[in-house]
Design a protein around this motif. Structure first.
Motif, mmCIF file in Angstrom:
data_model
loop_
_atom_site.group_PDB
_atom_site.id
_atom_site.type_symbol
_atom_site.label_atom_id
_atom_site.label_comp_id
_atom_site.label_asym_id
_atom_site.label_seq_id
_atom_site.Cartn_x
_atom_site.Cartn_y
_atom_site.Cartn_z
ATOM 1 N N LYS A 35 3.714 -20.971 -5.756
ATOM 2 C CA LYS A 35 3.449 -21.937 -6.818
ATOM 3 C C LYS A 35 1.958 -22.289 -6.909
ATOM 4 C CE LYS A 35 7.749 -22.772 -8.138
ATOM 5 N NZ LYS A 35 8.206 -22.350 -9.466
ATOM 6 N N TRP B 125 0.290 -24.938 -6.340
ATOM 7 C CA TRP B 125 -0.063 -26.175 -7.033
ATOM 8 C C TRP B 125 -1.253 -26.885 -6.384
ATOM 9 C CZ3 TRP B 125 5.831 -26.952 -7.608
ATOM 10 C CH2 TRP B 125 6.262 -26.352 -8.808
ATOM 11 N N ALA C 248 -4.230 -25.478 -8.104
ATOM 12 C CA ALA C 248 -4.385 -26.085 -9.426
ATOM 13 C C ALA C 248 -4.899 -27.523 -9.309
ATOM 14 C CB ALA C 248 -3.054 -26.049 -10.162
ATOM 15 N N MET C 249 -4.380 -28.242 -8.318
ATOM 16 C CA MET C 249 -4.798 -29.634 -8.100
ATOM 17 C C MET C 249 -6.268 -29.704 -7.696
ATOM 18 S SD MET C 249 -3.158 -32.324 -5.331
ATOM 19 C CE MET C 249 -3.975 -31.710 -3.842
ATOM 20 N N THR D 246 -8.500 -28.805 -10.689
ATOM 21 C CA THR D 246 -8.522 -29.877 -11.694
ATOM 22 C C THR D 246 -9.300 -31.081 -11.206
ATOM 23 O OG1 THR D 246 -6.337 -29.140 -12.407
ATOM 24 C CG2 THR D 246 -7.086 -31.285 -13.198
ATOM 25 N N THR D 247 -9.127 -31.427 -9.942
ATOM 26 C CA THR D 247 -9.903 -32.543 -9.392
ATOM 27 C C THR D 247 -11.394 -32.248 -9.529
ATOM 28 O OG1 THR D 247 -8.149 -32.996 -7.809
ATOM 29 C CG2 THR D 247 -10.303 -33.949 -7.341
ATOM 30 N N PRO E 118 -0.372 -17.924 -17.841
ATOM 31 C CA PRO E 118 0.005 -19.227 -17.278
ATOM 32 C C PRO E 118 -1.187 -20.098 -16.901
ATOM 33 C CG PRO E 118 0.470 -17.454 -15.716
ATOM 34 C CD PRO E 118 0.137 -16.811 -17.026
ATOM 35 N N GLU F 71 -4.863 -22.813 -19.945
ATOM 36 C CA GLU F 71 -5.485 -24.119 -20.179
ATOM 37 C C GLU F 71 -6.437 -24.523 -19.043
ATOM 38 O OE1 GLU F 71 -2.313 -23.749 -21.424
ATOM 39 O OE2 GLU F 71 -2.865 -24.118 -23.527
ATOM 40 N N LEU F 72 -6.071 -24.191 -17.820
ATOM 41 C CA LEU F 72 -6.947 -24.545 -16.696
ATOM 42 C C LEU F 72 -8.216 -23.677 -16.714
ATOM 43 C CD1 LEU F 72 -7.411 -26.309 -14.277
ATOM 44 C CD2 LEU F 72 -5.923 -24.850 -12.936
ATOM 45 N N PHE G 231 8.228 -31.587 -13.245
ATOM 46 C CA PHE G 231 8.232 -30.185 -12.807
ATOM 47 C C PHE G 231 9.663 -29.677 -12.742
ATOM 48 C CE2 PHE G 231 4.221 -31.690 -11.166
ATOM 49 C CZ PHE G 231 3.377 -30.601 -11.258
ATOM 50 N N LYS H 171 11.520 -23.413 -12.860
ATOM 51 C CA LYS H 171 11.027 -22.124 -13.331
ATOM 52 C C LYS H 171 9.536 -22.185 -13.672
ATOM 53 C CE LYS H 171 14.691 -21.632 -16.153
ATOM 54 N NZ LYS H 171 15.437 -21.114 -17.280
ATOM 55 N N TYR H 172 8.936 -21.026 -13.757
ATOM 56 C CA TYR H 172 7.563 -20.893 -14.243
ATOM 57 C C TYR H 172 6.512 -21.482 -13.273
ATOM 58 C CZ TYR H 172 10.414 -20.067 -18.332
ATOM 59 O OH TYR H 172 11.368 -19.599 -19.173
ATOM 60 N N LYS H 173 5.268 -21.153 -13.584
ATOM 61 C CA LYS H 173 4.142 -21.601 -12.756
ATOM 62 C C LYS H 173 3.828 -23.077 -13.000
ATOM 63 C CE LYS H 173 2.984 -17.565 -10.915
ATOM 64 N NZ LYS H 173 3.183 -17.330 -9.484
ATOM 65 N N GLN H 174 3.941 -23.508 -14.279
ATOM 66 C CA GLN H 174 3.737 -24.921 -14.605
ATOM 67 C C GLN H 174 2.366 -25.460 -14.167
ATOM 68 O OE1 GLN H 174 7.622 -27.248 -14.165
ATOM 69 N NE2 GLN H 174 7.829 -25.686 -12.574
ATOM 70 N N TRP H 175 1.353 -24.637 -14.300
ATOM 71 C CA TRP H 175 0.030 -25.097 -13.899
ATOM 72 C C TRP H 175 -0.524 -26.140 -14.866
ATOM 73 C CZ3 TRP H 175 -0.980 -19.387 -12.479
ATOM 74 C CH2 TRP H 175 -0.607 -19.169 -11.144
ATOM 75 N N ASN H 176 -0.061 -26.116 -16.097
ATOM 76 C CA ASN H 176 -0.475 -27.192 -17.003
ATOM 77 C C ASN H 176 0.034 -28.542 -16.539
ATOM 78 O OD1 ASN H 176 -1.681 -25.368 -18.608
ATOM 79 N ND2 ASN H 176 -0.568 -25.898 -20.484
ATOM 80 N N ALA I 240 0.647 -29.390 -13.436
ATOM 81 C CA ALA I 240 -0.176 -29.764 -12.283
ATOM 82 C C ALA I 240 -1.562 -30.234 -12.723
ATOM 83 C CB ALA I 240 -0.302 -28.567 -11.338
ATOM 84 N N MET I 241 -2.103 -29.560 -13.739
ATOM 85 C CA MET I 241 -3.421 -29.927 -14.258
ATOM 86 C C MET I 241 -3.384 -31.310 -14.918
ATOM 87 S SD MET I 241 -5.657 -27.848 -17.128
ATOM 88 C CE MET I 241 -4.770 -28.372 -18.598
ATOM 89 N N THR J 178 -2.937 -34.029 -12.228
ATOM 90 C CA THR J 178 -4.160 -34.219 -11.436
ATOM 91 C C THR J 178 -5.246 -34.904 -12.254
ATOM 92 O OG1 THR J 178 -3.638 -32.190 -10.251
ATOM 93 C CG2 THR J 178 -5.863 -33.059 -9.991
ATOM 94 N N LEU K 53 5.039 -29.023 -3.761
ATOM 95 C CA LEU K 53 4.360 -30.111 -4.478
ATOM 96 C C LEU K 53 3.852 -31.212 -3.548
ATOM 97 C CD1 LEU K 53 6.331 -30.928 -7.756
ATOM 98 C CD2 LEU K 53 3.897 -30.428 -7.546
#
Lengths: 146, 146, 146, 146, 146, 146, 146, 146
Positions: free
Chosen positions: B90, B92, B95-96, B99-100, B119, B122-123, C85, C88-93, C95-96, C99, C120
């Motif tokens: 994952k 995360w 990503a955290m 983003t920080t 995926p 946006e980041l 959350f 499924k999926y990466k879901q980095w948005n 997390a972004m 954060t 998480l």
């Protein structure tokens, strides 16, 4: 007390070398940083690192990613920003760097010829000091050490 | 001018060592800091310092207290953040951390394989630069020193 | 006192509608804002406004410009952020967005299934509250109005 | 949710009226603010309030005091900034307003013709979105309300 | 001009009701917000929303997640913070809320009995005003509207 | 990488010396700063510099001016804050220093005995890590250097 | 768009009433806030709320606690600050309020007679605009609404 | 730990030299910075660098550009600000420097004679410490190193 000075502005003559030489002659304890001054390298850096882009728009965008990265790192280290405007070109990077510096409360000096008084008036007004020559900009910085 | 670089991202291969070796080979004046890269140590640190917790939820929460403490100290020292995403897990935390860094105006480079373009879009868009290899990330940093 | 709540997170089921319906049933004075939840619209928005891009990379980058613009406007209006959350999926948005909210001191609730506790853990630890259901998240917000 | 939009940029054609008319036609809940668009009034406002100045330099400086005051008040009220660049003039005020907005984390859209891609590349890269027409800028803002 | 006042402090007597009644009698345009004043609800809120926790430590931690979430939302809305210290208990939440307010530049009034002058001296010194009665605190706020 | 650690908290036993000794034994590159730990000096510093005050209230206020000045200077230098709570006294200065650190985003460790879990629960919840012994606090800091 | 204007400065004549009357005559949508203008009330407010103090020093300090509280609340609400300097007295409060406003990025107008050009030069230089009459200050604000 | 101290205030006697000598006698690890203390140089610096100005107003404005630039650079380096008020002159620069320091959270000491208690009461109240002599100011700073 050593101060770091970011030299924003045009890259079409050697004003940075001139300024650095004069600073050294006056024994001012200054460290100079600046954008990439090799124009071709600055324009091509995106493709040189990331590879061929599909058109000039994307080539420019890739280059500006990396140029902006460089500027952000170096400007965060700067105690003072000097932004020099010449008579040619749009020079929006110079305006952008000067404005960023001012908005971040970096003490900022603008150098511009008399012919640019009118178009630069609002930006000049926000900078700490506006002068016409490299020599004057150094006099302003030298005054800190008196 | 020495710069401190925080290396966020996966801890499942030795990309940090590879990157540090290449940086040294190029004589770049960089200091590297990073999260705990021993996966077991990172997962168990809460119980190793605070003692046995009642379940995995609490074990994880205790570990993350201390991992977040470490990251906060080191990221505040960093001039630049590199965040590497791999194809597994994952990620995360990566990503955290990215983003920080971006939200705190730390100049940030993302490294990710082509397969993750969608995926991460946006980041990536918020980071300064996105590249695909460790080598390219170092080229971007090396450009500061030209 | 009316509060604006940004609903970050997956767009693959109707959890937002469910949450809004329950909030209305409880008479909570909340205004909800969110990212674009029409997945195709979100993926294509760049090309739909800016025209055909040369490849998926550039299509994604154009879309993310506009998605990030939308999120920045709406999150700046938000008093509270909920980030959900799913499995499924990466879901980095997600997390972004979570954060970003935490780094900007927006009070933040994470909703995640038990299966995601471990990946998480560091982000949960930084959020104000982590819960498992939409109902619990609303209970936390409802508590403000007691 | 009503949003305030600051319209930075050239004052040599009626693009603001055009944009406001189209926003009204789409029923977008927007309030528009802008710099003084009467060019003579903007150039003379210093002398008109403070009296005759000794030369054009001082006349310009007096005017820019008051123009910058106006911009600072209105931009602090803005949720979004649009900056339009045309092909004529230096337009350093537009670059300054866009950069100020970006540095203050105001979501920012740049409108510029294709001919300005290269000189604006670093500033475009920092803005959230860059488009070519007023219509596209409104589409981007309209997307927030979908 | 309506002002929002956060009432931090002990929840063991009805000082908030007393203060609100007096404010109403003086027609002061104030909105009052506060922490949960039902002591049991405040202590149990974690388990009531998240379910049974493994021990008192975790029960307390779950409750404090939600109490801190509530305080953060409401204090961000406050124009003024009043923190009342009584003679019993540790009251570290009161000290925490007052200090948070002061550090965030919220104008802050401390109410404390004469017996607490010495242990509160550093915190009193950082607050804007320290008084001994609810009536005096209201007089200080009323002075804004003269 | 050398880190500066501010040691907030009670001044009634020698926990700071103990902690510094253990840090040295572990070769941790830490510099320690702290409030005045001579209790009489701390209470009398106002009168010792400014002269006799009219009563204890004013004596305390004069001392707290100078104690707060000291803390502000040293905490601004600190990378990490440790706050130790003991079982005796109100210790509102400790709560104030910990809260100031947390609000300023200084990574913060709380040390407190088991008996103080309940009254400290909201403050503990906001700190990065809460431990029970000086040894554990050092383990947390030592983890940064692994 | 309604704007709130804080009127800092001397309280020895009725310039605020004059300015407010003129603003009304011009239909400017302005709300005015100000320090306490009853000089005796301002000097005595500390003792009137907190009771007799041991000497003038403490009476003054008690009054200034409450005057600073009032100013902090109202200035945080202000969109614009006007600071008027007259020829008599030290007027350090006016200098303090103007400087606070400027440092907090509040758009600021200074009104001062020609005789004060020299002693006020550095502060004038930092303000957005400096004028000589109340009428001119209103003209500057009125310009926002053109 | 070396601290940098900015010495704001009057330039009409040698209080800075006196203070620096006493600091050296006490072996305090302090670096002192200050405004230009040569009064003529400070008044004329604008014309000396930028050339003859059309009147005293413009001469003063040019000088203050450069004096404010100097102060901004040096105050950003300062850990502590001391502001000394004497009995003569308006000293608005001293008030401006002290207020800037306080608003930027620089720990600040005011030195003023007893005769100035009343006019300085609000500014004194905002500073950390107010003393009457240079010796006392040094005692306050020396206390940090105990």
């Amino acid at each position: 007390m050593e101060l770091t000075v970011y030299l924003a502005g045009q890259i079409h003559d050697n004003w940075r070398e001139e300024l650095e030489k004069k600073a050294k002659a006056k024994n001012l304890p200054l460290i100079f940083v600046a954008p990439q001054t090799n124009h071709d390298r600055s324009d091509n850096i995106g493709e040189e690192i990331l590879g061929k882009q599909p058109s000039n728009l994307y080539k420019d965008d890739a280059a500006s990613d990396i140029n902006n990265f460089r500027t952000q790192v170096l400007m965060q280290k700067a105690d003072i920003v000097i932004a020099l405007f010449g008579e040619k070109y749009k020079q929006w990077n110079t305006a952008m760097d000067a404005t960023t510096a001012i908005t971040l409360n970096k003490p900022t000096i603008i150098i511009r010829p008399e012919s640019l008084i009118h178009p630069l008036k609002e930006l000049s007004n926000k900078a700490n000091v506006t002068v016409e020559t490299v020599e004057q900009a150094l006099d302003v910085i030298g005054y800190i050490f008196e």
